[in-house]
Scaffold this motif. Structure first.
Motif, mmCIF file in Angstrom:
data_model
loop_
_atom_site.group_PDB
_atom_site.id
_atom_site.type_symbol
_atom_site.label_atom_id
_atom_site.label_comp_id
_atom_site.label_asym_id
_atom_site.label_seq_id
_atom_site.Cartn_x
_atom_site.Cartn_y
_atom_site.Cartn_z
ATOM 1 N N LEU A 160 -11.924 -2.211 -3.668
ATOM 2 C CA LEU A 160 -10.601 -2.451 -4.225
ATOM 3 C C LEU A 160 -9.975 -1.125 -4.637
ATOM 4 C CD1 LEU A 160 -11.414 -5.546 -6.461
ATOM 5 C CD2 LEU A 160 -10.051 -5.550 -4.362
ATOM 6 N N GLY A 161 -8.636 -1.094 -4.635
ATOM 7 C CA GLY A 161 -7.957 0.125 -5.041
ATOM 8 C C GLY A 161 -6.622 -0.152 -5.689
ATOM 9 N N PRO A 197 -2.080 -3.380 -6.047
ATOM 10 C CA PRO A 197 -3.442 -3.886 -5.820
ATOM 11 C C PRO A 197 -3.731 -4.000 -4.329
ATOM 12 C CG PRO A 197 -1.978 -5.692 -6.380
ATOM 13 C CD PRO A 197 -1.156 -4.448 -6.478
ATOM 14 N N GLU A 198 -4.774 -3.337 -3.862
ATOM 15 C CA GLU A 198 -5.018 -3.285 -2.421
ATOM 16 C C GLU A 198 -6.500 -3.392 -2.089
ATOM 17 O OE1 GLU A 198 -2.916 -0.217 -0.317
ATOM 18 O OE2 GLU A 198 -1.331 -0.106 -1.840
ATOM 19 N N VAL A 199 -6.751 -3.831 -0.862
ATOM 20 C CA VAL A 199 -8.075 -3.716 -0.265
ATOM 21 C C VAL A 199 -8.138 -2.365 0.442
ATOM 22 C CG1 VAL A 199 -9.703 -4.664 1.414
ATOM 23 C CG2 VAL A 199 -8.321 -6.207 0.005
ATOM 24 N N VAL A 200 -9.258 -1.682 0.303
ATOM 25 C CA VAL A 200 -9.428 -0.346 0.868
ATOM 26 C C VAL A 200 -10.632 -0.359 1.801
ATOM 27 C CG1 VAL A 200 -9.731 2.098 0.341
ATOM 28 C CG2 VAL A 200 -8.538 0.609 -1.293
ATOM 29 N N THR A 259 -0.266 -11.623 -6.940
ATOM 30 C CA THR A 259 -1.251 -11.872 -5.894
ATOM 31 C C THR A 259 -0.880 -11.091 -4.643
ATOM 32 O OG1 THR A 259 -1.674 -14.101 -6.731
ATOM 33 C CG2 THR A 259 -2.381 -13.634 -4.483
ATOM 34 N N ASN A 260 -1.891 -10.535 -4.006
ATOM 35 C CA ASN A 260 -1.730 -9.868 -2.718
ATOM 36 C C ASN A 260 -2.539 -10.662 -1.693
ATOM 37 O OD1 ASN A 260 -1.313 -8.055 -0.624
ATOM 38 N ND2 ASN A 260 -2.883 -6.605 -1.341
ATOM 39 N N LEU A 269 1.179 -6.727 -0.757
ATOM 40 C CA LEU A 269 2.271 -7.695 -0.789
ATOM 41 C C LEU A 269 2.974 -7.669 -2.144
ATOM 42 C CD1 LEU A 269 3.581 -10.366 0.482
ATOM 43 C CD2 LEU A 269 1.698 -11.592 -0.605
ATOM 44 N N PHE A 270 2.271 -7.177 -3.164
ATOM 45 C CA PHE A 270 2.758 -7.259 -4.539
ATOM 46 C C PHE A 270 3.885 -6.270 -4.796
ATOM 47 C CE2 PHE A 270 2.470 -5.692 -8.964
ATOM 48 C CZ PHE A 270 2.763 -6.867 -9.640
#
Length: 367
Positions: free
Chosen positions: A206-207, A189-192, A271-272, A305-306
């Protein structure tokens, strides 16, 4: 799927209409088809009038995600899809575990305990590229514990790679693909960030940077096979444009939640926390641009972070996906990205490429 404060947000995306893929702007509870003004999202995000731009009313936001509503596509089109890896200390340790286990999940738990005890505190306390990081590297080399993953975790150069071809990403509600020959994998799970042709970050989405731990663990040279497969990249639901209500500081402090619901009743949450990233998002953009140009802009996964270690079926094997898993990635300022897991072979094949898009837009009189 929308941000909690979507009434104040400017959202950009793509939907599939009867005529073909169309860029949309979501503003004030209404979805506007703006293809006649900006035929591609790459064109759209370059504009400075997104708070005022008008188009054809497509629907209200209440129709999004419903059976009768428009089908959402990934909210980018001509942008190159790039990704940064090992940008968090925890993910760095997990990559080293994969490397030392040679992709064998059975060995992960034992290696994890040893590495965390010897490396964990040190890698979390240094700034990448600093003199302290260089000293830690020297000490780890002397101890026989150095790794190519630690190099990009604390060295001066970030890992930046091409995640997926242009137009191949899937959007909200699509099936994400895992290689059928992988037996140790997970979502990321990431912010893009969405960056324009001038190198300016214009917004974020989100990505899911789907990850095959067995393939990359066997060899980092298998990164291409581990990362770039049919349907292995999802983005969405929309790009939130930076403005007074959403800034880069919101990206830096975002808490991205992950939920996985398996077909057998299994559930995993994670959680990230972007506040724990080792490199600032703007530095990752700078490094992506250092000796390259992107005339259509690019999307940049910022890392995660996940790293799931919870056992699913067998003690010591940790987590891996099953066909039918439902994955939800969410954060209040960007909304929620929903996808279901299948194999890359079973997912809908990617057949609409750049030539198809150009022909479609030309046929609609948009070029």
């Amino acid at each position: 799927m929308l941000p909690a404060d979507h009434a104040q947000a400017i959202l950009v995306g793509r939907v599939l209409t009867d005529d073909g893929p169309s860029p949309v702007v979501v503003r004030g509870g209404t979805v506007y088809d703006v293809s006649a003004i900006a035929p591609t999202v790459a064109d759209l995000i370059e504009r400075d009038d997104l708070a005022m731009i008008d188009g054809v009313v497509l629907c209200g936001v209440e129709s999004l995600g419903t059976p009768g509503g428009p089908r959402l596509l990934a909210p980018v089109d001509l942008q190159c899809i790039k990704a940064c890896g090992v940008t968090f200390a925890v993910s760095a340790i997990e990559r080293v575990i994969e490397e030392r286990a040679r992709g064998d999940a059975e060995k992960a738990a034992t290696i994890r305990g040893d590495l965390e005890a010897k490396v964990g505190s040190g890698i979390r306390s240094v700034v990448p590229g600093s003199a302290e990081a260089a000293n830690l590297k020297a000490a780890l080399i002397d101890a026989g514990m150095w790794s190519q993953y630690l190099e990009v975790a604390i060295g001066p150069d970030a890992e930046v790679f091409t995640k997926a071809p242009v137009l191949s990403a899937i959007g909200w509600g699509g099936d994400i693909g895992i290689r059928s020959d992988s037996d140790w994998n997970n979502p990321e799970p990431e912010v893009v960030l969405i960056v324009d042709r001038n190198g300016t970050p214009r917004g974020a989405t989100l990505g899911n940077d789907v990850n095959l731990r067995d393939f990359e663990g066997r060899s980092a040279l298998l990164l291409g096979k581990a990362k770039d497969n049919n349907a292995s990249t999802s983005l969405g639901p929309f790009v939130r444009i930076f403005d007074a209500s959403f800034t880069m500081d919101d990206v830096r402090t975002a808490v991205v939640d992950l939920e996985i619901d398996g077909p057998e009743g299994y559930r995993l949450t994670g959680t990230n926390k972007m506040s724990e990233i080792s490199r600032d998002p703007t530095d990752l953009v700078r490094q992506t641009l250092s000796e390259h140009q992107y005339p259509d802009g690019f999307a940049l996964f910022l890392g995660t972070l996940f790293a799931p270690v919870q056992d699913r079926d067998h003690p010591g094997r940790g987590f891996t996906h099953k066909d039918g898993d439902v994955v939800r990635i969410s954060t209040p300022k960007l909304g929620s990205l929903f996808n279901r897991v299948t194999t890359s072979k079973a997912a809908a094949p990617w057949q609409f490429g750049i030539r198809d898009l150009m022909r479609n837009l030309a046929g609609r009189g948009l070029l």
